[in-house]
Design an enzyme around this catalytic site. Structure first.
Site, PDB file in Angstrom:
ATOM      1  N   GLN A 314      45.891  35.625  37.808  1.00  0.00           N
ATOM      2  CA  GLN A 314      45.643  34.180  37.867  1.00  0.00           C
ATOM      3  C   GLN A 314      44.763  33.820  39.067  1.00  0.00           C
ATOM      4  O   GLN A 314      45.080  34.194  40.200  1.00  0.00           O
ATOM      5  CB  GLN A 314      46.955  33.403  37.957  1.00  0.00           C
ATOM      6  CG  GLN A 314      47.851  33.551  36.742  1.00  0.00           C
ATOM      7  CD  GLN A 314      48.870  34.657  36.896  1.00  0.00           C
ATOM      8  OE1 GLN A 314      48.635  35.635  37.596  1.00  0.00           O
ATOM      9  NE2 GLN A 314      50.014  34.508  36.242  1.00  0.00           N
ATOM     10  N   GLN A 336      41.041  34.731  34.430  1.00  0.00           N
ATOM     11  CA  GLN A 336      42.335  34.224  33.960  1.00  0.00           C
ATOM     12  C   GLN A 336      42.644  32.894  34.652  1.00  0.00           C
ATOM     13  O   GLN A 336      42.515  32.762  35.874  1.00  0.00           O
ATOM     14  CB  GLN A 336      43.453  35.229  34.254  1.00  0.00           C
ATOM     15  CG  GLN A 336      44.823  34.765  33.735  1.00  0.00           C
ATOM     16  CD  GLN A 336      45.887  35.843  33.850  1.00  0.00           C
ATOM     17  OE1 GLN A 336      45.593  37.001  34.092  1.00  0.00           O
ATOM     18  NE2 GLN A 336      47.140  35.459  33.676  1.00  0.00           N
ATOM     19  N   ASP A 337      43.054  31.894  33.842  1.00  0.00           N
ATOM     20  CA  ASP A 337      43.466  30.584  34.362  1.00  0.00           C
ATOM     21  C   ASP A 337      42.331  29.862  35.101  1.00  0.00           C
ATOM     22  O   ASP A 337      42.505  29.374  36.223  1.00  0.00           O
ATOM     23  CB  ASP A 337      44.673  30.715  35.300  1.00  0.00           C
ATOM     24  CG  ASP A 337      45.947  31.097  34.577  1.00  0.00           C
ATOM     25  OD1 ASP A 337      45.894  31.296  33.352  1.00  0.00           O
ATOM     26  OD2 ASP A 337      46.990  31.218  35.234  1.00  0.00           O
ATOM     27  N   ASP A 358      43.948  32.486  28.929  1.00  0.00           N
ATOM     28  CA  ASP A 358      44.426  31.119  29.220  1.00  0.00           C
ATOM     29  C   ASP A 358      43.373  30.332  30.000  1.00  0.00           C
ATOM     30  O   ASP A 358      43.648  29.754  31.063  1.00  0.00           O
ATOM     31  CB  ASP A 358      45.745  31.157  29.994  1.00  0.00           C
ATOM     32  CG  ASP A 358      46.834  31.942  29.281  1.00  0.00           C
ATOM     33  OD1 ASP A 358      46.712  32.141  28.054  1.00  0.00           O
ATOM     34  OD2 ASP A 358      47.789  32.370  29.941  1.00  0.00           O
ATOM     35  N   ARG A 426      47.654  30.078  22.869  1.00  0.00           N
ATOM     36  CA  ARG A 426      49.013  30.609  22.734  1.00  0.00           C
ATOM     37  C   ARG A 426      49.972  29.641  23.417  1.00  0.00           C
ATOM     38  O   ARG A 426      49.599  28.928  24.357  1.00  0.00           O
ATOM     39  CB  ARG A 426      49.130  32.007  23.342  1.00  0.00           C
ATOM     40  CG  ARG A 426      48.801  32.101  24.825  1.00  0.00           C
ATOM     41  CD  ARG A 426      49.042  33.508  25.342  1.00  0.00           C
ATOM     42  NE  ARG A 426      48.790  33.633  26.779  1.00  0.00           N
ATOM     43  CZ  ARG A 426      49.345  34.550  27.556  1.00  0.00           C
ATOM     44  NH1 ARG A 426      50.183  35.437  27.031  1.00  0.00           N
ATOM     45  NH2 ARG A 426      49.067  34.603  28.838  1.00  0.00           N
TER      46      ARG A 426
END
Length: 524
Positions: A314, A336-337, A358, A426
């Protein structure tokens, strides 16, 4: 004799009516009667047994007040536990909780005593949704007595449930195909802000100029923001022109800095960058290069970047908890993120968003119009997911809406499309809600479209994922998931509840920001 029988019947009817009226009055003053109509009657009865509400409005206000009281207790108790932290990550997690609790308290107070004219029931629902999001986002490093049993969250959920019945139906939008409002910006963007976003007034409108070569008022954005905090009077729009350059800074634009506007020289020219990450020892929240919670924040022509890379997990480029925030022609770069749409009402127009896992996550009510979502190559063990929406209560008015946009692979992912799977989203939380409509989906999107959370059945029947009139090789729906919560929308009136007008109340605030927007579900 007949007359006497009639009198007896009449007397009995009057007595029965009186008893019924008395019982109804008693019920409406009985806290148990009200608590039984909430989602969490247990803590309601336990903490509110001494109260006697006269109607729904009073009951809701009492519920919010009790939630506020317990949130303050939780915050004070959490502050006392700072000495228990054994390392920097625990200190960071506890600091996150304190910040989130402060924000939850702020939103609850605003709901009880709104200090702005013309606030709506949807405003109150947003503030309650935000306070619940902040509490649910708090992840303490050790057990916190006032939070571990979810008392405050349950009380706010009860308030949302009561409030939900008085909020206008979002499907009531009379004309879902309303034409764009003045160059396509939602109505809460003022005329002045529209002009600022379109660049027509920038030369004369900037209150401060940041330039690395010393030709402006300051050389760093942080110095400019500190100056605003120290010297500014009032909460009117304050424009900071950030001239071209790569600014290696970590910025927090807090709730005390309202209506700040950062204007760059274009997303390729003005870049704010950092490299904090979870893998580097930071919490997800504190990994953000820029974090914004001040109401009414606007950015134009700037890229927010996190260079930590996919191996550091993250790593947030931008965190947004700013209500009525607008991002126009901005870039968001990470893996990520990348973009943490934490809470509140947010609008993104003509932005480029890069990432892997994500990419867009959080529990805001966020709409993305005419954006490019560019999916990068992840680690070999990972699957790409465009969204991970975090709605925890079905009465929260939150979700991610991607409209008239493009979801495409980056150049480094293109050679691996056949071996690396990519999905639209998701379910991070139980009531995760994401709608993709009128958008181009390239061939990187897997035929099933959506991915389970960690290969489990979590939230598959409680989430709300929907697609409407998408196109491109990745848009075919015949192979999509068969989850109970997944929908293929064909009715324009149903999808209209996710338009700018209905979903984020855009006609009431976007016009102030001078950003083009589409009110309804037409695809221009």
């Amino acid at each position: 004799m007949a007359k006497n029988n009639l009198l007896v019947v009449l007397f009995a009817f009057i007595s029965l009516s009186s008893l019924l009226l008395a019982s109804q009055t008693l019920a409406k003053n009985d806290i148990n009667w009200w608590c039984n109509r909430t989602t969490n009657p247990g803590p309601c009865k336990r903490l509110m047994s001494h109260l006697e509400p006269s109607d729904k409005a009073e009951f809701q206000k009492m519920t919010i007040q009790i939630a506020l009281d317990h949130a303050v207790l939780a915050r004070n108790h959490t502050k006392e536990l700072e000495h228990k932290c054994q390392n920097e990550r625990e200190k960071g997690a506890l600091a996150d909780c304190l910040t989130l609790l402060d924000s939850a308290i702020f939103e609850l107070k605003k709901t009880l005593n709104p200090n702005q004219k013309g606030y709506t029931e949807n405003d109150k629902q947003t503030w309650l949704s935000t306070s619940l999001t902040n509490l649910e986002t708090c992840k303490p490093p050790f057990k916190l007595p006032y939070l571990s049993n979810n008392v405050v969250s349950n009380l706010i959920s009860n308030s949302l449930a009561v409030h939900h019945s008085v909020v206008p139906n979002p499907n009531s939008n009379p004309n879902p195909n309303t034409q764009p409002y003045k160059q396509g910006f939602p109505t809460w963007v003022t005329r002045r802000d529209r002009k600022l976003l379109q660049g027509s007034r920038l030369a004369t409108a900037a209150n401060l100029v940041v330039a690395q070569d010393g030709s402006g008022n300051f050389k760093t954005i942080r110095e400019a923001l500190d100056d605003v905090a120290a010297k500014r009077t009032g909460n009117g729009r304050f424009v900071i022109h950030v001239r071209r350059g790569v600014y290696e800074e970590y910025l927090v634009i807090g709730t005390d800095l309202k209506n700040i506007m950062l204007v760059g020289d274009g997303m390729q020219s003005t870049i704010i960058t950092g490299n904090r990450s979870y893998g580097g020892g930071f919490t997800t929240i504190n990994s953000a290069t820029v974090a914004v919670t001040g109401e009414g924040f606007i950015a134009r022509g700037i890229t927010f970047r996190n260079t930590a890379g996919p191996e550091n997990l993250q790593a947030v480029a931008l965190l947004v908890g700013s209500d009525h925030s607008v991002f126009y022609q901005c870039g968001f770069e990470g893996y990520q993120d990348t973009l943490y749409a934490l809470s509140q009402r947010q609008f993104y127009r003509e932005c480029d968003i890069y990432g892997t896992v994500d990419i867009i996550f959080g529990n805001a009510a966020a709409i993305f119009q005419k954006c490019n979502i560019i999916v990068r190559k992840p680690l070999t063990t990972e699957k790409n997911t465009v969204t991970a929406q975090g709605r925890t209560d079905h009465n929260q008015n939150t979700g991610i809406v991607i409209q008239n946009s493009r979801i495409i692979p980056s150049s480094d992912l293109k050679p691996f499309i056949s071996s690396i799977q990519s999905f639209l989203g998701r379910p991070w939380k139980r009531y995760s809600r994401t709608v993709v409509m009128g958008s181009y989906l390239d061939s990187l999107i897997s035929p099933q479209g959506w991915l389970e959370w960690d290969a489990t059945s979590f939230a598959l029947n409680t989430l709300y994922y929907a697609e409407y009139k998408n196109y491109g090789p990745g848009s075919l729906t015949n192979g999509r998931v068969k989850w109970g919560g997944y929908k293929i929308i064909t009715n324009v009136s149903r999808v209209s509840q996710f338009s700018v007008a209905s979903f984020i109340g855009g006609q009431s605030w976007l016009p102030t920001a001078d950003v083009p927007f589409t009110v309804g579900v037409i695809f221009d």
